[in-house]
Each structure stands twice: as C-alpha cells, then as structure tokens.
Motif scaffolding. Structure first.
Motif, PDB file in Angstrom:
ATOM      1  N   GLY A   1      -7.355  -9.284   3.344  1.00 26.48           N
ATOM      2  CA  GLY A   1      -6.016  -8.909   3.101  1.00 26.48           C
ATOM      3  C   GLY A   1      -5.073  -8.845   4.166  1.00 26.48           C
ATOM      4  O   GLY A   1      -5.464  -8.921   5.514  1.00 26.48           O
ATOM      5  N   SER A   2      -3.715  -9.114   4.107  1.00 26.11           N
ATOM      6  CA  SER A   2      -2.836  -8.685   5.014  1.00 26.11           C
ATOM      7  C   SER A   2      -2.763  -7.386   5.860  1.00 26.11           C
ATOM      8  O   SER A   2      -2.721  -6.480   4.791  1.00 26.11           O
ATOM      9  N   SER A   3      -2.311  -7.376   6.721  1.00 25.49           N
ATOM     10  CA  SER A   3      -2.232  -6.019   7.281  1.00 25.49           C
ATOM     11  C   SER A   3      -0.583  -5.841   7.127  1.00 25.49           C
ATOM     12  O   SER A   3       0.358  -6.418   6.921  1.00 25.49           O
ATOM     13  N   VAL A   4      -0.183  -4.445   7.213  1.00 29.40           N
ATOM     14  CA  VAL A   4       1.142  -3.955   6.581  1.00 29.40           C
ATOM     15  C   VAL A   4       1.955  -3.741   8.116  1.00 29.40           C
ATOM     16  O   VAL A   4       1.325  -3.995   9.142  1.00 29.40           O
ATOM     17  N   ASP A   5       3.192  -3.981   7.765  1.00 27.35           N
ATOM     18  CA  ASP A   5       4.230  -3.922   8.993  1.00 27.35           C
ATOM     19  C   ASP A   5       4.164  -2.287   9.634  1.00 27.35           C
ATOM     20  O   ASP A   5       5.010  -1.506   9.311  1.00 27.35           O
TER      21      ASP A   5
ATOM     22  N   PRO B   1      -7.764   1.766   8.364  1.00 27.69           N
ATOM     23  CA  PRO B   1      -8.246   0.224   8.258  1.00 27.69           C
ATOM     24  C   PRO B   1      -7.681  -0.373   6.875  1.00 27.69           C
ATOM     25  O   PRO B   1      -7.599  -1.830   6.966  1.00 27.69           O
ATOM     26  N   LEU B   2      -7.123   0.290   5.948  1.00 30.53           N
ATOM     27  CA  LEU B   2      -6.439  -0.268   4.875  1.00 30.53           C
ATOM     28  C   LEU B   2      -5.056  -0.978   5.269  1.00 30.53           C
ATOM     29  O   LEU B   2      -4.838  -2.103   4.921  1.00 30.53           O
ATOM     30  N   LEU B   3      -4.732  -0.126   6.338  1.00 33.59           N
ATOM     31  CA  LEU B   3      -3.195  -0.876   6.688  1.00 33.59           C
ATOM     32  C   LEU B   3      -3.431  -2.011   7.823  1.00 33.59           C
ATOM     33  O   LEU B   3      -2.498  -2.661   7.625  1.00 33.59           O
ATOM     34  N   ASN B   4      -4.341  -2.101   8.263  1.00 36.86           N
ATOM     35  CA  ASN B   4      -4.844  -3.180   9.133  1.00 36.86           C
ATOM     36  C   ASN B   4      -5.110  -4.571   8.214  1.00 36.86           C
ATOM     37  O   ASN B   4      -5.433  -5.782   8.701  1.00 36.86           O
ATOM     38  N   GLY B   5      -5.664  -4.471   6.847  1.00 42.70           N
ATOM     39  CA  GLY B   5      -6.033  -5.510   6.186  1.00 42.70           C
ATOM     40  C   GLY B   5      -7.534  -5.434   6.001  1.00 42.70           C
ATOM     41  O   GLY B   5      -8.174  -5.661   6.950  1.00 42.70           O
ATOM     42  N   THR B   6      -7.793  -5.436   4.863  1.00 41.49           N
ATOM     43  CA  THR B   6      -9.439  -5.410   4.467  1.00 41.49           C
ATOM     44  C   THR B   6      -9.746  -6.898   3.622  1.00 41.49           C
ATOM     45  O   THR B   6      -8.823  -7.223   2.837  1.00 41.49           O
TER      46      THR B   6
ATOM     47  N   ILE C   1       0.892  -1.111  -0.005  1.00 42.82           N
ATOM     48  CA  ILE C   1      -0.172  -0.120   0.104  1.00 42.82           C
ATOM     49  C   ILE C   1       0.947   1.352   0.050  1.00 42.82           C
ATOM     50  O   ILE C   1       1.790   1.212   0.768  1.00 42.82           O
ATOM     51  N   GLU C   2       0.621   2.249  -0.797  1.00 45.46           N
ATOM     52  CA  GLU C   2       1.176   3.525  -0.978  1.00 45.46           C
ATOM     53  C   GLU C   2       1.030   4.341  -0.014  1.00 45.46           C
ATOM     54  O   GLU C   2      -0.174   4.762   0.193  1.00 45.46           O
ATOM     55  N   VAL C   3       1.863   4.790   0.903  1.00 46.69           N
ATOM     56  CA  VAL C   3       1.625   5.718   1.899  1.00 46.69           C
ATOM     57  C   VAL C   3       2.751   6.973   1.673  1.00 46.69           C
ATOM     58  O   VAL C   3       3.593   6.641   0.791  1.00 46.69           O
ATOM     59  N   ILE C   4       2.465   8.170   2.464  1.00 48.33           N
ATOM     60  CA  ILE C   4       3.481   9.241   2.052  1.00 48.33           C
ATOM     61  C   ILE C   4       3.938   9.789   3.664  1.00 48.33           C
ATOM     62  O   ILE C   4       3.122   9.755   4.511  1.00 48.33           O
ATOM     63  N   VAL C   5       5.060   9.834   3.717  1.00 49.75           N
ATOM     64  CA  VAL C   5       5.810  10.198   4.843  1.00 49.75           C
ATOM     65  C   VAL C   5       6.675  11.601   4.500  1.00 49.75           C
ATOM     66  O   VAL C   5       7.196  11.689   3.275  1.00 49.75           O
TER      67      VAL C   5
END
Length: 430
Positions: free
Chosen positions: A356-360, A348-353, A294-298
């Motif tokens: 799907g698997s949750s991200v680290d 919730p996308l990061l937790n897996g929907t 999943i693409e995120v921005i920091v």
C-alpha cells in the motif's frame, strides 16, 4: 540531555541487569564506556567488578561507600554518557552493614553532588532504602538529585529528561506564536453549553488554513439539493444544532446521500426536533463523502499541570478500541509532531503495508502544528477533537471537528429562540 545513553552504576549484578532491562524498555541505550573510563574504574574497584556498562562494583563498596563517588566522577567524564543511574542500596549501607559506614556515605553523597554540579550529565539515584529516608538521601535531594525507591520511576525520570533534552534541541524550529491582537480568537459567545457547532468549529479551522473537507451550511431543502449536486454527490449531511452535541444519537446524520438530498434534509431536521424539541437548529451541513485513506485523530486538551496538550492517534472507531495515541505539550515544533506520528504502534500503517501507499505524513505534521497554534492562541479552548482526519497519499482532510470551550469562557447566557425563529424545513413550522 540531548541523547539517551545511560551509564548504570550498581552494587550488584541483579541490580545492574534489572536496570539495563528497564532502560531498554524505554528505548534508552546503555553505551560502551571509553577505555580511559574503564581504567579509572579498575583503579578503585576489585578484580571481580565489571567495568563494562552496566558497572557492577561487585562488593567493592561494602567496606567503603566512598568508591561510589570515584566511580560516578569517572562516568560523568565519559563523553559517551548522557546520564547516570546509580542503582541498588546507596544510602542504606549504614543501615544494612554498620553505623560506621553512615558518615562515609554522607561524604560520598557530598562528593557526588559536587561532581554532578560540575557537569551537564544528570544523575538519578534508585535505592532500596529510599523509604527509610536516610540523611544521605537528604543531602542528594537538597542539591536537586532525585532519589526513588522504584526502579521504574527512576528510569521514567531519565526518559523524561531525555525527551526534554530533545525538546530543547528543537526549540529553534518553533514558529512565532505572537499574533496581532484580536487575530484568530474564538468568541466564547458563539458557543452553547461550552461547545461550538461543527460548522463554527470548521470556520475556526478555516482561519488557520486547515485542510477541512469542503462544506456548506444550508437552510432549506432546495439548498441541500443544490449543494449535493455542486459537490458531485454522494455527500454527507448532518443537522447543525448548538443544543445537540451527539448528532448520531439524534439520528441527525446521513452518509452516502446520492439523491433526494431535499428529502434527507427534512428527515434530519425532523429527527433532531424529535430528539430535542427545544433545540435550535441552524441548518444542515453538507460535505462531499471521503473514503480513501486512513482515519486518524488529532486533538488537544487542557491539562492542569502541563497546560494545552496535543494528541495524535489512530482514529475513527479504533481510537477507543486500541487507545493508540501520543501526547505532547504545546506549542509543537514540526520535530515534535513527527515524533508523535512515529510513536504510535499503528505507525507502520501510515508508511504503507502489503504494497500500500504511505500517507502524506508532512501534511499530518502541519495539522498537528495547526491544532497546537489554535490552542496556544486561544486559552478559552478546553478540548479540540478532529476525528476522523482522513490521511491519504496526496494529503489529509479533516472530516469532522469539535471544539469545547472552558466553563470560565461562558460569559453570556443564551436564551431559547422561538420555533418561528429557527430555519424553515420547507414551509411547515411545527
């Protein structure tokens, strides 16, 4: 204020309901009061009053505003209460009803200040008469009790105090940011027009052991072909120029390159030169393609009021579409970073929907803290943009990076190099 439990003291049911709704909108709780607190309130309020939280005095202060002080003292003493919101008309009784009530209000304000000074429980006053600037409000403000006409602003103030309380509670989690002199510093002379190239930005991140996708700066077509093979193509290829900030606009980016990396190299250099004939071209950056995650921005920016501020949100093309981001002032603790991740709507996308698997997420926490370290260590940094950062079940990787330095940091003037001094595109110097 470590928690977020607010007692409401209102002079009407309407004020009480609106205040409770406003607190709920900011995830602040309206807790049950202790039985002893309710008994103390009943002693000074009429039978029609509500001594449940929110407390509605039900006209019990119309003839005697000093009752507000008695009620406030009881709420300050309640162990379930972490903050008090006095909402309604306080300060305006002498204006609304009769002049005789003004000195009583003043005395009540002084008593409230005294009670407030004897407790760690903060007080915010919301009054419909704030714009009239009564002396009652002056008494409160002179003792650092905030008074607002806006209910939203009053609740925002309490929310900020709650967040600050959490911030203070986690200070023991913070790492030391005192590094040896000269370590992890950015040389402003490396930047052109205030911006580090992606290659230089990633070298800075390497100093912080950030999880940057493997990369190599190549200077010839044959080096590009070799790098693509070593990275087990497909690869991403980007022309590197300190004079071209927006590589996509220059058509200087190629993705999913599986073969002919040497030809792609020459195309990218040619496109960059066409876009800006005067641009210096340092080479082409080659990295393995990454797609799973999943693409995120920091990121980070320098705020005039708060100093360096770190940002986190949904990344890629979605960052401008949804504007789903969270901010915290640096330096960050790991608790701060976790709260940023939990705050965004897309969490919730990061937790897996849908199975799907949750991200680290702990790996994301580390990246946020790394960016915090970077901007704290280097005051010359104006902005950091890591987008996208690809978050997956087994870790995260920074795919693209940009670092902007403040104008004040530009201590050297860069002169243009001749075309004979730029890299070779295969032997043809145009």
């Amino acid at each position: 204020m470590d928690d977020a439990n607010i007692a409401i003291l209102a002079d009407g049911g309407g004020h009480a309901t609106l205040a409770a709704d406003a607190l709920a909108a900011r995830d602040l709780s309206v807790p049950e009061l202790e039985a002893g607190t309710k008994d103390r309130l009943r002693e000074v309020l009429p039978d029609a009053a509500s001594v449940r939280n929110p407390v509605d005095v039900a006209g019990g202060t119309d003839d005697d505003p000093s009752v507000f002080a008695d009620c406030a003292e009881a709420l300050f003493d309640d162990p379930n209460v972490d903050g008090v919101l006095l909402s309604g008309l306080f300060g305006g009784y002498g204006i609304r009803f009769t002049d005789d009530l003004e000195p009583i209000e003043k005395a009540a304000a002084r008593d409230i200040v005294t009670f407030a000074e004897d407790t760690d429980t903060p007080l915010v006053v919301q009054s419909a008469y704030e714009s009239a600037d009564p002396e009652v409000h002056t008494i409160l403000r002179e003792s650092d009790v905030p008074v607002y006409e806006s209910l939203d602003l009053s609740v925002a103030c309490l929310s900020a105090l709650a967040e600050y309380g959490t911030h203070l509670k986690t200070t023991d989690e913070r790492d030391s940011f005192n590094l040896e002199e000269g370590e992890r510093t950015i040389d402003p002379a490396e930047a052109t027009n205030g911006t580090l190239t992606e290659y230089d930005a990633k070298k800075v991140l390497d100093q912080y052991d950030a999880p940057v996708t493997p990369y190599e700066l190549v200077e010839t077509p044959m080096e590009a072909k070799r790098a693509a093979v070593e990275f087990d193509a497909p690869v991403a290829m980007k022309a590197v120029s300190p004079d071209i900030v927006h590589k996509t606009e220059a058509d200087a980016v190629a993705l999913e390159v599986t073969e002919d990396a040497d030809d792609v190299f020459q195309d990218l250099v040619e496109n960059a030169r066409t876009y800006d004939p005067q641009a210096r071209i340092d080479g082409v950056l080659v990295s393995p393609m990454r797609t799973d995650g999943i693409e995120v921005i920091v990121g980070a920016t320098s705020d005039e009021q708060f100093g360096p501020v770190v940002m986190f949100g949904l990344g890629g093309v979605f960052v401008e579409v949804f504007e789903d981001v969270a901010f915290r002032a640096a330096p960050l603790s790991k608790s701060d970073a976790r709260s940023m991740i939990e705050e965004i709507d897309a969490q919730p996308l990061l937790n897996g929907t849908r199975g799907g698997s949750s991200v680290d997420q702990e790996a994301l926490v580390d990246v946020l803290c790394t960016v915090s370290d970077l901007v704290v260590d280097n005051p010359v940094v104006e902005e950091v943009d890591l987008n996208p950062v690809l978050a997956a079940e087994d870790g995260v990787e920074i795919l693209d990076a940009s670092i902007l330095l403040s104008n004040e940091s530009q201590t050297t003037t860069h002169t243009m190099e001749s075309e004979n001094e730029v890299i070779s595109d295969g032997g043809d110097n145009e």
